[in-house]
Design a protein around this motif. Structure first.
Motif, PDB file in Angstrom:
ATOM      1  N   ALA A  83       0.817  -1.201   0.187  1.00 33.40           N
ATOM      2  CA  ALA A  83       0.147  -0.062   0.194  1.00 33.40           C
ATOM      3  C   ALA A  83       1.038   1.207  -0.164  1.00 33.40           C
ATOM      4  CB  ALA A  83      -0.958  -0.031   1.136  1.00 33.40           C
ATOM      5  N   GLY A  84       1.950   1.063   0.281  1.00 32.97           N
ATOM      6  CA  GLY A  84       2.992   2.144   0.287  1.00 32.97           C
ATOM      7  C   GLY A  84       3.087   3.126   1.363  1.00 32.97           C
ATOM      8  N   GLN A  85       2.593   2.368   2.441  1.00 34.18           N
ATOM      9  CA  GLN A  85       2.603   2.996   3.803  1.00 34.18           C
ATOM     10  C   GLN A  85       3.973   3.058   4.465  1.00 34.18           C
ATOM     11  OE1 GLN A  85      -0.329   0.541   5.499  1.00 34.18           O
ATOM     12  NE2 GLN A  85      -1.836   2.238   5.149  1.00 34.18           N
ATOM     13  N   ILE A  86       4.758   1.971   4.099  1.00 34.97           N
ATOM     14  CA  ILE A  86       6.163   1.769   4.580  1.00 34.97           C
ATOM     15  C   ILE A  86       7.192   1.771   3.538  1.00 34.97           C
ATOM     16  CG2 ILE A  86       5.407   0.758   6.988  1.00 34.97           C
ATOM     17  CD1 ILE A  86       6.278  -1.693   5.714  1.00 34.97           C
ATOM     18  N   GLY A  87       8.547   2.133   3.638  1.00 37.71           N
ATOM     19  CA  GLY A  87       9.241   1.806   2.468  1.00 37.71           C
ATOM     20  C   GLY A  87      10.890   1.687   3.308  1.00 37.71           C
ATOM     21  N   GLU A  88      11.699   1.230   2.498  1.00 37.40           N
ATOM     22  CA  GLU A  88      12.925   1.077   2.593  1.00 37.40           C
ATOM     23  C   GLU A  88      13.934   2.362   2.808  1.00 37.40           C
ATOM     24  OE1 GLU A  88      14.489  -1.455   3.842  1.00 37.40           O
ATOM     25  OE2 GLU A  88      12.950  -3.075   3.088  1.00 37.40           O
ATOM     26  N   MET A  89      14.588   2.745   3.668  1.00 34.59           N
ATOM     27  CA  MET A  89      15.453   3.883   3.981  1.00 34.59           C
ATOM     28  C   MET A  89      17.056   3.516   3.571  1.00 34.59           C
ATOM     29  SD  MET A  89      13.609   5.857   7.119  1.00 34.59           S
ATOM     30  CE  MET A  89      14.506   4.969   8.290  1.00 34.59           C
ATOM     31  N   PRO A  90      17.656   4.582   3.105  1.00 28.54           N
ATOM     32  CA  PRO A  90      19.188   4.455   2.737  1.00 28.54           C
ATOM     33  C   PRO A  90      19.990   4.030   4.154  1.00 28.54           C
ATOM     34  CG  PRO A  90      18.296   6.572   2.117  1.00 28.54           C
ATOM     35  CD  PRO A  90      17.146   6.166   2.923  1.00 28.54           C
ATOM     36  N   ASP A  91      19.411   4.234   5.317  1.00 30.20           N
ATOM     37  CA  ASP A  91      20.284   3.493   6.521  1.00 30.20           C
ATOM     38  C   ASP A  91      20.079   2.216   7.029  1.00 30.20           C
ATOM     39  OD1 ASP A  91      17.653   3.670   7.538  1.00 30.20           O
ATOM     40  OD2 ASP A  91      18.024   5.232   9.323  1.00 30.20           O
ATOM     41  N   GLY A  92      19.390   1.571   6.247  1.00 31.76           N
ATOM     42  CA  GLY A  92      19.291   0.005   6.440  1.00 31.76           C
ATOM     43  C   GLY A  92      17.920  -0.266   6.960  1.00 31.76           C
ATOM     44  N   TYR A  93      17.064   0.722   7.644  1.00 29.83           N
ATOM     45  CA  TYR A  93      15.915   0.626   8.251  1.00 29.83           C
ATOM     46  C   TYR A  93      14.723   0.874   7.373  1.00 29.83           C
ATOM     47  CZ  TYR A  93      19.215   0.188  11.939  1.00 29.83           C
ATOM     48  OH  TYR A  93      20.117  -0.242  12.797  1.00 29.83           O
ATOM     49  N   LEU A  94      13.661   0.456   8.125  1.00 35.71           N
ATOM     50  CA  LEU A  94      12.209   0.702   7.129  1.00 35.71           C
ATOM     51  C   LEU A  94      11.891   2.200   7.694  1.00 35.71           C
ATOM     52  CD1 LEU A  94       9.954  -2.291   7.525  1.00 35.71           C
ATOM     53  CD2 LEU A  94      10.818  -1.272   5.658  1.00 35.71           C
ATOM     54  N   GLY A  95      10.867   2.655   7.110  1.00 36.78           N
ATOM     55  CA  GLY A  95      10.292   3.931   7.481  1.00 36.78           C
ATOM     56  C   GLY A  95       8.845   3.961   7.225  1.00 36.78           C
ATOM     57  N   TYR A 137      10.549   3.868  -1.349  1.00 36.94           N
ATOM     58  CA  TYR A 137      11.851   3.907  -0.682  1.00 36.94           C
ATOM     59  C   TYR A 137      12.263   5.253  -0.595  1.00 36.94           C
ATOM     60  CZ  TYR A 137      13.635   5.416  -5.247  1.00 36.94           C
ATOM     61  OH  TYR A 137      13.821   6.176  -6.508  1.00 36.94           O
ATOM     62  N   GLN A 138      13.254   5.510   0.219  1.00 32.57           N
ATOM     63  CA  GLN A 138      13.721   6.959   0.674  1.00 32.57           C
ATOM     64  C   GLN A 138      15.023   7.056  -0.248  1.00 32.57           C
ATOM     65  OE1 GLN A 138      14.650   7.851   4.557  1.00 32.57           O
ATOM     66  NE2 GLN A 138      13.012   9.469   4.417  1.00 32.57           N
ATOM     67  N   THR A 139      14.889   8.465  -0.799  1.00 26.26           N
ATOM     68  CA  THR A 139      16.208   8.854  -1.747  1.00 26.26           C
ATOM     69  C   THR A 139      17.206   9.190  -0.421  1.00 26.26           C
ATOM     70  OG1 THR A 139      15.511  10.960  -1.759  1.00 26.26           O
ATOM     71  CG2 THR A 139      14.702   9.623  -3.657  1.00 26.26           C
ATOM     72  N   PRO A 140      18.347   9.357  -0.948  1.00 25.14           N
ATOM     73  CA  PRO A 140      19.644  10.037  -0.217  1.00 25.14           C
ATOM     74  C   PRO A 140      19.292  11.472   0.406  1.00 25.14           C
ATOM     75  CG  PRO A 140      20.535   9.015  -2.155  1.00 25.14           C
ATOM     76  CD  PRO A 140      19.271   9.034  -2.396  1.00 25.14           C
ATOM     77  N   ALA A 141      18.296  12.030  -0.422  1.00 21.26           N
ATOM     78  CA  ALA A 141      17.804  13.772  -0.041  1.00 21.26           C
ATOM     79  C   ALA A 141      16.694  13.402   0.998  1.00 21.26           C
ATOM     80  CB  ALA A 141      17.585  14.265  -1.171  1.00 21.26           C
ATOM     81  N   GLY A 142      16.257  12.368   1.466  1.00 21.93           N
ATOM     82  CA  GLY A 142      15.072  12.116   2.446  1.00 21.93           C
ATOM     83  C   GLY A 142      13.899  12.156   1.860  1.00 21.93           C
ATOM     84  N   GLU A 143      13.809  12.144   0.247  1.00 24.78           N
ATOM     85  CA  GLU A 143      12.187  12.289  -0.272  1.00 24.78           C
ATOM     86  C   GLU A 143      11.837  11.017  -0.429  1.00 24.78           C
ATOM     87  OE1 GLU A 143      10.546  13.586  -4.519  1.00 24.78           O
ATOM     88  OE2 GLU A 143      12.693  13.992  -4.001  1.00 24.78           O
ATOM     89  N   TRP A 144      10.656  10.530  -0.273  1.00 21.33           N
ATOM     90  CA  TRP A 144       9.993   9.085  -0.329  1.00 21.33           C
ATOM     91  C   TRP A 144       9.517   9.436  -1.845  1.00 21.33           C
ATOM     92  CZ3 TRP A 144      10.522   5.313   2.642  1.00 21.33           C
ATOM     93  CH2 TRP A 144      10.782   5.579   4.043  1.00 21.33           C
ATOM     94  N   LYS A 145      10.025   8.039  -2.533  1.00 23.38           N
ATOM     95  CA  LYS A 145       9.643   8.003  -3.844  1.00 23.38           C
ATOM     96  C   LYS A 145       8.857   6.322  -4.180  1.00 23.38           C
ATOM     97  CE  LYS A 145      12.383  11.131  -6.579  1.00 23.38           C
ATOM     98  NZ  LYS A 145      12.921  11.226  -7.751  1.00 23.38           N
ATOM     99  N   THR A 146       8.200   6.419  -5.023  1.00 20.23           N
ATOM    100  CA  THR A 146       7.589   5.086  -5.474  1.00 20.23           C
ATOM    101  C   THR A 146       8.346   4.520  -6.652  1.00 20.23           C
ATOM    102  OG1 THR A 146       5.491   6.036  -5.162  1.00 20.23           O
ATOM    103  CG2 THR A 146       5.384   4.047  -6.271  1.00 20.23           C
ATOM    104  N   ARG A 147       9.010   3.191  -6.416  1.00 23.62           N
ATOM    105  CA  ARG A 147       9.710   2.522  -7.420  1.00 23.62           C
ATOM    106  C   ARG A 147       8.987   2.509  -8.518  1.00 23.62           C
ATOM    107  NH1 ARG A 147      14.279  -1.379  -7.474  1.00 23.62           N
ATOM    108  NH2 ARG A 147      14.603  -1.420  -9.747  1.00 23.62           N
ATOM    109  N   THR A 148       9.861   2.724  -9.862  1.00 25.85           N
ATOM    110  CA  THR A 148       9.350   2.364 -11.103  1.00 25.85           C
ATOM    111  C   THR A 148      10.163   1.332 -11.728  1.00 25.85           C
ATOM    112  OG1 THR A 148      10.760   4.025 -12.080  1.00 25.85           O
ATOM    113  CG2 THR A 148       8.697   4.871 -11.492  1.00 25.85           C
TER     114      THR A 148
END
Length: 119
Positions: A30-42, A97-108
């Motif tokens: 559902a896009g409520q959670i995603g992977e972050m660059p630091d190895g954790y879920l957000g 997923y979260q970009t290095p800049a901290g923006e949440w994006k939907t993977r294409t």
């Protein structure tokens, strides 16, 4: 090579545990959670208490695995960062997923934006 093996095992163990939880799969789809660059879920957005608790529980498990794997010679932060690179790469179209800049994006279908230090 030993560090890479530990990272792979940490990622598989955590992913395997999380995939058993239907709430995790539903929130991820559902896009409520995603992977972050630091190895954790957000949590994407504010979420609710149940969703935050789910994410916190998975992140506690991940940190435990990173800590265990760090005994091979890397820091917990290095293990988490490398896992973050790999977990973001493994997202599929439609997942967040979260970009290095901290923006949440939907993977294409395109490769996700990852930290330039990701190998």
């Amino acid at each position: 090579m030993l560090i890479a093996s530990g990272i792979a095992l940490a990622g598989l163990s955590t992913a395997a545990l999380a995939q058993r939880d239907p709430a995790y799969q539903a929130a991820r789809s559902a896009g409520q959670i995603g992977e972050m660059p630091d190895g954790y879920l957000g949590v994407v957005g504010t979420g609710n208490a149940e969703l935050r608790a789910l994410v916190n529980n998975i992140n506690i498990q991940r940190k435990a695995k990173y800590t265990q794997s760090a005994a091979a010679g890397a820091t917990v932060e290095q293990m988490a960062f490398t896992s973050g690179c790999n977990l973001i790469l493994k997202t599929v179209p439609g997942e967040k997923y979260q970009t290095p800049a901290g923006e949440w994006k939907t993977r294409t279908a395109a490769a996700p934006e990852r930290d330039p230090r990701c190998v």
